[in-house]
Write an enzyme that holds these catalytic residues in place. Structure first.
Site, PDB file in Angstrom:
ATOM      1  N   ASP A  34      -7.229  -3.222  -7.071  1.00  0.00           N
ATOM      2  CA  ASP A  34      -8.060  -2.080  -6.626  1.00  0.00           C
ATOM      3  C   ASP A  34      -9.343  -1.998  -7.455  1.00  0.00           C
ATOM      4  O   ASP A  34     -10.446  -1.874  -6.923  1.00  0.00           O
ATOM      5  CB  ASP A  34      -7.294  -0.755  -6.761  1.00  0.00           C
ATOM      6  CG  ASP A  34      -6.360  -0.494  -5.588  1.00  0.00           C
ATOM      7  OD1 ASP A  34      -6.576  -1.095  -4.517  1.00  0.00           O
ATOM      8  OD2 ASP A  34      -5.433   0.308  -5.749  1.00  0.00           O
TER       9      ASP A  34
ATOM     10  N   ALA B 286      -7.739  10.856 -10.880  1.00  0.00           N
ATOM     11  CA  ALA B 286      -6.876  10.213 -11.877  1.00  0.00           C
ATOM     12  C   ALA B 286      -5.576   9.773 -11.208  1.00  0.00           C
ATOM     13  O   ALA B 286      -4.533   9.693 -11.844  1.00  0.00           O
ATOM     14  CB  ALA B 286      -6.594  11.160 -13.039  1.00  0.00           C
TER      15      ALA B 286
ATOM     16  N   THR C  70       0.837  -1.202   0.000  1.00  0.00           N
ATOM     17  CA  THR C  70       0.000   0.000   0.000  1.00  0.00           C
ATOM     18  C   THR C  70       0.872   1.254   0.000  1.00  0.00           C
ATOM     19  O   THR C  70       2.087   1.182  -0.195  1.00  0.00           O
ATOM     20  CB  THR C  70      -1.063  -0.062   1.128  1.00  0.00           C
ATOM     21  OG1 THR C  70      -1.956   1.034   0.963  1.00  0.00           O
ATOM     22  CG2 THR C  70      -0.445  -0.018   2.511  1.00  0.00           C
TER      23      THR C  70
ATOM     24  N   THR D  95      -6.001  17.970 -11.867  1.00  0.00           N
ATOM     25  CA  THR D  95      -4.914  18.101 -12.839  1.00  0.00           C
ATOM     26  C   THR D  95      -5.393  17.456 -14.140  1.00  0.00           C
ATOM     27  O   THR D  95      -5.366  16.227 -14.295  1.00  0.00           O
ATOM     28  CB  THR D  95      -3.634  17.411 -12.314  1.00  0.00           C
ATOM     29  OG1 THR D  95      -3.375  17.904 -10.991  1.00  0.00           O
ATOM     30  CG2 THR D  95      -2.432  17.673 -13.207  1.00  0.00           C
TER      31      THR D  95
ATOM     32  N   LYS E 100       3.166   1.372  -4.030  1.00  0.00           N
ATOM     33  CA  LYS E 100       2.503   0.599  -5.088  1.00  0.00           C
ATOM     34  C   LYS E 100       3.172   0.723  -6.456  1.00  0.00           C
ATOM     35  O   LYS E 100       3.203  -0.236  -7.210  1.00  0.00           O
ATOM     36  CB  LYS E 100       1.036   1.046  -5.224  1.00  0.00           C
ATOM     37  CG  LYS E 100       0.158   0.608  -4.068  1.00  0.00           C
ATOM     38  CD  LYS E 100      -1.274   1.021  -4.355  1.00  0.00           C
ATOM     39  CE  LYS E 100      -2.183   0.730  -3.193  1.00  0.00           C
ATOM     40  NZ  LYS E 100      -3.593   1.077  -3.504  1.00  0.00           N
TER      41      LYS E 100
HETATM   42  N1  LIG Z   1     -11.588   1.371  -0.288  1.00  0.00           N
HETATM   43  C1  LIG Z   1     -10.426   0.870  -0.648  1.00  0.00           C
HETATM   44  O1  LIG Z   1     -10.191  -0.359  -0.592  1.00  0.00           O
HETATM   45  C2  LIG Z   1      -9.350   1.795  -1.188  1.00  0.00           C
HETATM   46  C3  LIG Z   1      -8.238   1.268  -1.890  1.00  0.00           C
HETATM   47  C4  LIG Z   1      -7.282   2.156  -2.404  1.00  0.00           C
HETATM   48  C5  LIG Z   1      -7.413   3.532  -2.198  1.00  0.00           C
HETATM   49  N2  LIG Z   1      -8.491   3.993  -1.508  1.00  0.00           N
HETATM   50  C6  LIG Z   1      -8.669   5.453  -1.294  1.00  0.00           C
HETATM   51  O2  LIG Z   1      -8.617   6.111  -2.556  1.00  0.00           O
HETATM   52  C7  LIG Z   1      -8.261   7.486  -2.332  1.00  0.00           C
HETATM   53  C8  LIG Z   1      -7.262   7.927  -3.394  1.00  0.00           C
HETATM   54  O3  LIG Z   1      -6.056   7.203  -3.223  1.00  0.00           O
HETATM   55  P1  LIG Z   1      -4.928   7.210  -4.347  1.00  0.00           P
HETATM   56  O4  LIG Z   1      -3.961   6.151  -3.968  1.00  0.00           O
HETATM   57  O5  LIG Z   1      -5.544   7.185  -5.695  1.00  0.00           O
HETATM   58  O6  LIG Z   1      -4.266   8.649  -4.115  1.00  0.00           O
HETATM   59  P2  LIG Z   1      -3.431   9.521  -5.177  1.00  0.00           P
HETATM   60  O7  LIG Z   1      -2.755   8.645  -6.184  1.00  0.00           O
HETATM   61  O8  LIG Z   1      -2.621  10.454  -4.355  1.00  0.00           O
HETATM   62  O9  LIG Z   1      -4.553  10.371  -5.975  1.00  0.00           O
HETATM   63  C9  LIG Z   1      -5.301  11.370  -5.309  1.00  0.00           C
HETATM   64  C10 LIG Z   1      -6.403  11.888  -6.210  1.00  0.00           C
HETATM   65  O10 LIG Z   1      -7.159  12.862  -5.475  1.00  0.00           O
HETATM   66  C11 LIG Z   1      -7.060  14.152  -6.119  1.00  0.00           C
HETATM   67  N3  LIG Z   1      -6.925  15.216  -5.116  1.00  0.00           N
HETATM   68  C12 LIG Z   1      -6.197  15.172  -3.980  1.00  0.00           C
HETATM   69  N4  LIG Z   1      -6.296  16.348  -3.322  1.00  0.00           N
HETATM   70  C13 LIG Z   1      -7.089  17.162  -4.080  1.00  0.00           C
HETATM   71  C14 LIG Z   1      -7.566  18.494  -3.932  1.00  0.00           C
HETATM   72  N5  LIG Z   1      -7.242  19.234  -2.872  1.00  0.00           N
HETATM   73  N6  LIG Z   1      -8.386  18.985  -4.895  1.00  0.00           N
HETATM   74  C15 LIG Z   1      -8.727  18.247  -5.977  1.00  0.00           C
HETATM   75  N7  LIG Z   1      -8.299  16.965  -6.158  1.00  0.00           N
HETATM   76  C16 LIG Z   1      -7.496  16.428  -5.227  1.00  0.00           C
HETATM   77  C17 LIG Z   1      -5.811  14.065  -6.967  1.00  0.00           C
HETATM   78  O11 LIG Z   1      -5.895  15.031  -7.995  1.00  0.00           O
HETATM   79  P3  LIG Z   1      -4.536  15.542  -8.740  1.00  0.00           P
HETATM   80  O12 LIG Z   1      -4.218  14.455  -9.735  1.00  0.00           O
HETATM   81  O13 LIG Z   1      -4.941  16.813  -9.356  1.00  0.00           O
HETATM   82  O14 LIG Z   1      -3.489  15.672  -7.687  1.00  0.00           O
HETATM   83  C18 LIG Z   1      -5.903  12.608  -7.463  1.00  0.00           C
HETATM   84  O15 LIG Z   1      -6.855  12.481  -8.485  1.00  0.00           O
HETATM   85  C19 LIG Z   1      -7.720   7.553  -0.905  1.00  0.00           C
HETATM   86  O16 LIG Z   1      -8.713   8.154  -0.114  1.00  0.00           O
HETATM   87  C20 LIG Z   1      -7.556   6.105  -0.513  1.00  0.00           C
HETATM   88  O17 LIG Z   1      -7.726   5.897   0.874  1.00  0.00           O
HETATM   89  C21 LIG Z   1      -9.462   3.174  -1.027  1.00  0.00           C
END
Ligand SMILES: NC(=O)c1ccc[n+]([C@@H]2O[C@H](COP(=O)([O-])OP(=O)(O)OC[C@H]3O[C@@H](n4cnc5c(N)ncnc54)[C@H](OP(=O)(O)O)[C@@H]3O)[C@@H](O)[C@H]2O)c1
Length: 267
Positions: A113, A138, A72, A163, A76
């Site tokens: 995922d 994204a 995690t 973005t 990843k």
């Molecule tokens: N339920 C489950 O089993 C599971 C599994 C995996 C992940 N998750 C959850 O999925 C979520 C995303 O995780 P990730 O690994 O994909 O994270 P990540 O790769 O860091 O991506 C974050 C995403 O959120 C956007 N974002 C973050 N802050 C923002 C803001 N202030 N305004 C607008 N957009 C914003 C980012 O946009 P930009 O591209 O513009 O930065 C990007 O699209 C987390 O909450 C995580 O806990 C859940």
């Protein structure tokens, strides 16, 4: 619940690598899954810093009673390059969230995922095939979801992200892999879609902005979330207030547990 005193020299070992590690929920869920199956295996959390990842993986490769590794944040993407082989899903997404260790130490990286999210939707009676899906995000989780929606026959996928270049790049990759799914990017308005998904991290912290224009949510749209805590994010609360059905982030993890265990050959 089985006692830890049942762990023996025959127990299959699995680990989860994370930094930080205190918040992870997978060990509890995975150990409960092993117990429910009566499978002699255990999952242990390992706190690993990014700069130590390669050394830790090299050592894990040599541990002969290790069945697999769950991966995690923030490892990843980096760990994909340390595997000997990747599944098609992991290659598409460019990230690994589970590794199977074969008897000879060979490491195969997988990515569940998106499969977990789709399986979680199905467990609640929601289908992806033939649907028009709007997804905010994204990042890593969103990439997994996007490929899984297309793989499972979504008719149309619109990706909206802060973005925009990341949304464009993801949409192009999904289009190239699954031309039958009409994949494009869009603004924050989810009108005209059947399923609206928040795959950003917005909603985890108090005061976060909403991930999309919630004033455009209306029945019969389904609003679905990747965030597990809080269980009801502001996005889901807004959707429910407008009469939409909602689907939280917990089923995604629950569905993944069985998929990850099976991939590691442990359950
Ligand atoms: N339920 C489950 O089993 C599971 C599994 C995996 C992940 N998750 C959850 O999925 C979520 C995303 O995780 P990730 O690994 O994909 O994270 P990540 O790769 O860091 O991506 C974050 C995403 O959120 C956007 N974002 C973050 N802050 C923002 C803001 N202030 N305004 C607008 N957009 C914003 C980012 O946009 P930009 O591209 O513009 O930065 C990007 O699209 C987390 O909450 C995580 O806990 C859940």
């Amino acid at each position: 619940m089985q006692s830890r005193a049942s762990i023996s020299g025959r127990t299959a070992i699995t680990v989860i690598l994370a930094h930080p590690v205190a918040h992870v929920r997978t060990p509890q869920a995975m150990n409960a899954h092993f117990d429910a199956l009566g499978f002699d295996a255990v999952m242990v959390p390992l706190h690993v810093l990014p700069e130590d990842l390669a050394q830790v993986v090299a050592a894990l490769r040599r541990m002969r009673n290790l069945s697999g590794i769950v991966v995690t944040v923030p490892h990843k993407e980096a760990i994909a390059a340390l595997c000997d082989e990747l599944t098609e899903e992991a290659r598409q997404v460019g990230a690994v969230n589970v590794i199977r260790r074969d008897a000879d130490g060979r490491l195969t990286g997988g990515q569940f995922d998106g499969e977990g999210f789709v399986a979680g939707l199905r467990s609640a009676g929601h289908e992806v095939a033939g649907r028009a899906i709007f997804m905010a995000g994204a990042g890593g989780a969103a990439a997994g979801l996007a490929f899984a929606f297309a793989r499972h026959g979504a008719r149309r996928l619109t990706i909206h992200n802060r973005t925009a270049a990341k949304a464009e790049a993801l949409a192009a990759r999904v289009r190239a892999a699954y031309p039958a799914c009409d994949t494009r990017t869009g603004g924050p308005d989810p009108s005209g879609h059947d399923v609206v998904v928040n795959a950003t991290s917005l909603g985890m912290k108090d005061g976060d902005a909403l991930p999309l224009d919630v004033t455009r949510l209306a029945p019969p749209m389904l609003a679905a979330e990747v965030i597990m805590a809080p269980e009801v994010t502001p996005f889901l609360a807004e959707a429910a207030q407008r009469g939409c059905a909602t689907h939280g982030g917990k089923p995604m993890l629950a569905a993944q547990i069985a998929l990850l265990a099976r991939f590691m050959g442990a359950g």
